[in-house]
Design a protein around this motif. Structure first.
Motif, short mmCIF file in Angstrom:
data_model
loop_
_atom_site.label_atom_id
_atom_site.label_comp_id
_atom_site.label_asym_id
_atom_site.label_seq_id
_atom_site.Cartn_x
_atom_site.Cartn_y
_atom_site.Cartn_z
N ALA A 145 102.86 63.07 53.66
CA ALA A 145 101.80 62.45 54.33
C ALA A 145 100.95 61.49 53.79
CB ALA A 145 101.11 63.44 55.06
N ARG A 146 100.72 61.93 52.41
CA ARG A 146 99.95 60.97 51.47
C ARG A 146 100.80 59.83 51.02
NH1 ARG A 146 98.80 66.10 49.09
NH2 ARG A 146 100.17 65.60 47.40
N THR A 147 102.07 59.97 50.74
CA THR A 147 102.94 58.62 50.77
C THR A 147 102.85 57.66 51.98
OG1 THR A 147 104.71 59.99 49.47
CG2 THR A 147 105.02 57.77 50.39
N ALA A 148 102.67 58.15 53.16
CA ALA A 148 102.66 57.36 54.30
C ALA A 148 101.37 56.67 54.41
CB ALA A 148 102.82 58.37 55.58
N ASP A 149 100.24 57.39 53.98
CA ASP A 149 98.85 56.78 53.99
C ASP A 149 98.83 55.62 53.02
OD1 ASP A 149 97.84 58.40 55.83
OD2 ASP A 149 97.11 59.97 54.14
N GLN A 150 99.64 55.68 51.73
CA GLN A 150 99.61 54.80 50.60
C GLN A 150 100.56 53.43 51.20
OE1 GLN A 150 100.01 56.22 46.42
NE2 GLN A 150 99.84 58.33 47.62
N LEU A 151 101.59 53.96 51.65
CA LEU A 151 102.44 52.68 52.15
C LEU A 151 101.68 51.96 53.36
CD1 LEU A 151 105.96 54.64 51.89
CD2 LEU A 151 105.07 52.63 50.57
N ARG A 152 101.12 52.69 54.34
CA ARG A 152 100.38 51.92 55.34
C ARG A 152 99.51 51.02 54.83
NH1 ARG A 152 98.30 55.92 57.66
NH2 ARG A 152 100.43 56.46 58.75
N GLU A 153 98.64 51.36 53.67
CA GLU A 153 97.77 50.44 53.14
C GLU A 153 98.65 49.20 52.61
OE1 GLU A 153 95.85 52.41 50.08
OE2 GLU A 153 94.45 53.71 51.55
N ASP A 154 99.74 49.50 51.84
CA ASP A 154 100.79 48.34 51.47
C ASP A 154 101.06 47.56 52.55
OD1 ASP A 154 99.84 49.45 49.02
OD2 ASP A 154 101.87 50.39 48.73
N ALA A 155 101.42 48.08 53.40
CA ALA A 155 102.26 47.39 54.41
C ALA A 155 101.41 46.46 55.27
CB ALA A 155 102.82 48.33 55.50
N ASP A 156 99.86 46.94 55.44
CA ASP A 156 98.85 46.19 56.13
C ASP A 156 98.64 44.93 55.29
OD1 ASP A 156 98.71 47.90 58.00
OD2 ASP A 156 96.99 49.09 57.46
N ALA A 157 98.41 45.09 53.89
CA ALA A 157 98.11 43.98 52.81
C ALA A 157 99.26 42.91 52.97
CB ALA A 157 97.97 44.39 51.68
N LEU A 158 100.48 43.39 53.10
CA LEU A 158 101.71 42.42 53.06
C LEU A 158 101.79 41.67 54.11
CD1 LEU A 158 104.34 44.82 51.02
CD2 LEU A 158 103.33 42.53 50.26
N GLU A 159 101.82 42.33 55.26
CA GLU A 159 101.72 41.75 56.52
C GLU A 159 100.62 40.64 57.00
OE1 GLU A 159 102.02 44.73 59.66
OE2 GLU A 159 104.17 45.30 58.98
N ALA B 98 108.79 39.76 49.40
CA ALA B 98 108.42 40.66 50.18
C ALA B 98 107.38 39.88 51.14
CB ALA B 98 107.60 41.78 49.52
N VAL B 99 106.74 38.94 51.14
CA VAL B 99 105.71 38.43 51.87
C VAL B 99 106.50 37.23 52.95
CG1 VAL B 99 103.85 36.76 52.04
CG2 VAL B 99 103.76 38.44 50.41
N ARG B 100 107.77 36.57 52.02
CA ARG B 100 108.37 35.58 52.66
C ARG B 100 109.33 36.20 53.98
NH1 ARG B 100 111.01 33.89 48.48
NH2 ARG B 100 112.91 35.00 48.82
N ARG B 101 109.87 37.35 53.35
CA ARG B 101 110.87 38.08 54.34
C ARG B 101 110.10 38.48 55.52
NH1 ARG B 101 114.30 40.61 49.77
NH2 ARG B 101 115.58 38.73 49.15
N ARG B 102 108.72 38.92 55.40
CA ARG B 102 108.00 39.51 56.53
C ARG B 102 107.74 38.23 57.43
NH1 ARG B 102 107.40 43.57 53.01
NH2 ARG B 102 106.75 45.55 53.66
N ALA B 103 107.24 37.10 56.95
CA ALA B 103 106.94 35.85 57.48
C ALA B 103 108.47 35.47 58.29
CB ALA B 103 106.71 34.84 56.58
N LEU B 104 109.27 35.45 57.63
CA LEU B 104 110.80 34.99 58.30
C LEU B 104 110.90 35.95 59.72
CD1 LEU B 104 113.07 34.32 55.61
CD2 LEU B 104 111.67 32.65 57.12
N ARG B 105 110.66 37.39 59.21
CA ARG B 105 110.87 38.25 60.73
C ARG B 105 110.01 37.82 61.79
NH1 ARG B 105 112.51 43.25 62.10
NH2 ARG B 105 111.19 44.34 63.38
N ALA B 106 108.45 37.71 61.32
CA ALA B 106 107.54 37.32 62.43
C ALA B 106 107.99 36.05 63.02
CB ALA B 106 106.17 37.20 61.66
N ALA B 107 108.58 35.16 62.38
CA ALA B 107 109.08 33.96 63.07
C ALA B 107 110.19 34.23 63.90
CB ALA B 107 109.32 32.88 61.94
N ALA B 108 111.03 34.92 63.67
CA ALA B 108 112.35 35.26 64.61
C ALA B 108 111.63 36.00 65.94
CB ALA B 108 113.10 36.17 64.02
N LEU B 109 110.59 36.97 65.64
CA LEU B 109 110.06 37.65 66.69
C LEU B 109 109.32 36.50 67.69
CD1 LEU B 109 108.79 40.75 65.06
CD2 LEU B 109 110.75 40.57 66.38
#
Length: 366
Positions: free
Chosen positions: A233-247, A289-300
């Motif tokens: 559960a702590r791992t999930a919390d840390q990854l959520r912070e990372d995912a929010d920042a990267l997105e 990591a940032v570029r691929r998230r942007a490409l995914r968002a563009a595809a969506l």
């Protein structure tokens, strides 16, 4: 005068913290199945709302409950009726039983039974909350549920967003017990004299989550020592912070890289925004990591269904930038094509996401 049982106090504190921003008089609905987690949650919410408080103490919000009956098990209507009756005894009002039966779960080619039931349940809860004007819906997911979610994501090879598990708050949904173990919930039920319903599917090995719950997590605890669920559960919390920042960085990159040639609403037949044109040079300079998230968002944005857009699709689009060998258009889910082109006027490379309609077989109508 003695206070409440420690487990009961822990649950009340967790629910109070999870609803600390709600205005006075707001309606909060507890999603209650009658199981231990949701029943203990209902008891805590009912007490905090004033159902069991001493006279003169003002409640900050009102508590009601929604019981969803999928009708998939024999006697499910009686289980729902008992859960609703228990919620009323705990002082929750209003209490409604909503049916989301087998017909809603039988879409051919759709998700599996677990996912279909979840989608139907959320739709029923959301619809009831909207109709009753509820400010929030409380869900009984615990720390153990979060750990199971992380393990399931690991088994699927998921990214940070999926491994981040369930958020404590998102829109109307709130999960105040995500930091509370399932053992504490059961202690609270026993201390309050509550008799929860035990869902037989929770021990059914034909369900993947049931095997994780009854076999995998106990095995990890036995081999690695206690505390595995909390660590996950702590791992999930840390990854959520990372995912929010990267997105957030990906959203900034996508906005900066977007070029004229497509706009929201153009060439849209109801499933997406149509055409998205991006500056390839600007994208190439960004971290992967940032570029691929942007490409995914563009595809969506162009119309790809989120559930069908896999990492392999995103990596193939990324190769248009990083491993260009003259490859032709990529066919993505949702009748979207991604291609690399050269703007003859300024010589800039671009990546074009183009939603193909019946009238236009290729990007740009060529």
């Amino acid at each position: 005068m003695t206070g409440p049982h420690p487990a009961v106090a822990a649950l009340r504190s967790a629910v109070a913290a999870g609803c600390d921003d709600l205005p006075g008089g707001a309606l909060v609905l507890v999603a209650c199945s009658g199981g231990p987690d949701s029943l203990a949650l209902a008891a805590a919410a009912g007490w905090l709302a004033g159902a069991s408080r001493p006279p003169g103490r003002r409640a900050r919000w009102r508590a009601g409950a929604v019981v969803v009956d999928h009708g998939l098990q024999a006697g499910s209507a009686e289980v729902a009726r008992r859960a609703a009756a228990c919620c009323r005894e705990l002082g929750l009002d209003p209490v409604e039983v909503v049916t989301a039966g087998p017909a809603a779960l039988a879409a051919p080619g759709g998700p599996g039974p677990e996912a279909a039931a979840r989608d139907a349940r959320y739709a029923a809860l959301g619809g009831t909350a909207q109709r009753l004007g509820a400010a929030a819906v409380l869900l009984g997911h615990t720390l153990d549920d979060q750990a199971e979610q992380v393990l399931l994501g690991l088994a699927r090879g998921s990214g940070a967003r999926s491994l981040a598990g369930m958020p404590a708050r998102r829109g109307p949904w709130r999960r105040p017990l995500l930091g509370t173990g399932r053992d504490v919930v059961r202690e609270a039920c026993a201390a309050l004299g509550l008799t929860p319903w035990e869902d037989p599917t929770n021990a059914d090995p034909s369900f993947t989550r049931s095997r994780v719950r009854t076999r995998l997590l106990p095995a990890l605890e036995a081999e690695l020592g206690p505390g595995v669920a909390g660590a996950l559960a702590r791992t999930a919390d840390q990854l959520r912070e990372d995912a929010d920042a990267l997105e957030a960085l990906a959203a900034e990159l996508l906005a900066a890289a977007r070029l004229p040639g497509g706009a929201p609403g153009e060439d849209d037949d109801g499933g997406g925004d149509g055409v998205v044109v991006l500056d390839a040079v600007r994208l190439q300079a960004a971290p992967a990591a940032v570029r691929r998230r942007a490409l995914r968002a563009a595809a969506l944005a162009a119309g790809c269904p989120a559930g069908d857009l896999a990492r392999s699709h995103v990596l193939a689009v990324d190769a248009l930038l990083t491993a260009w060998r003259g490859q032709g258009p990529l066919h993505l889910p949702g009748r979207v094509e991604a291609s690399r082109s050269v703007d003859g006027g300024c010589g800039r490379l671009s990546v074009v996401f183009n939603r193909v309609t019946r009238e236009r077989a290729t990007p740009g109508g060529r």
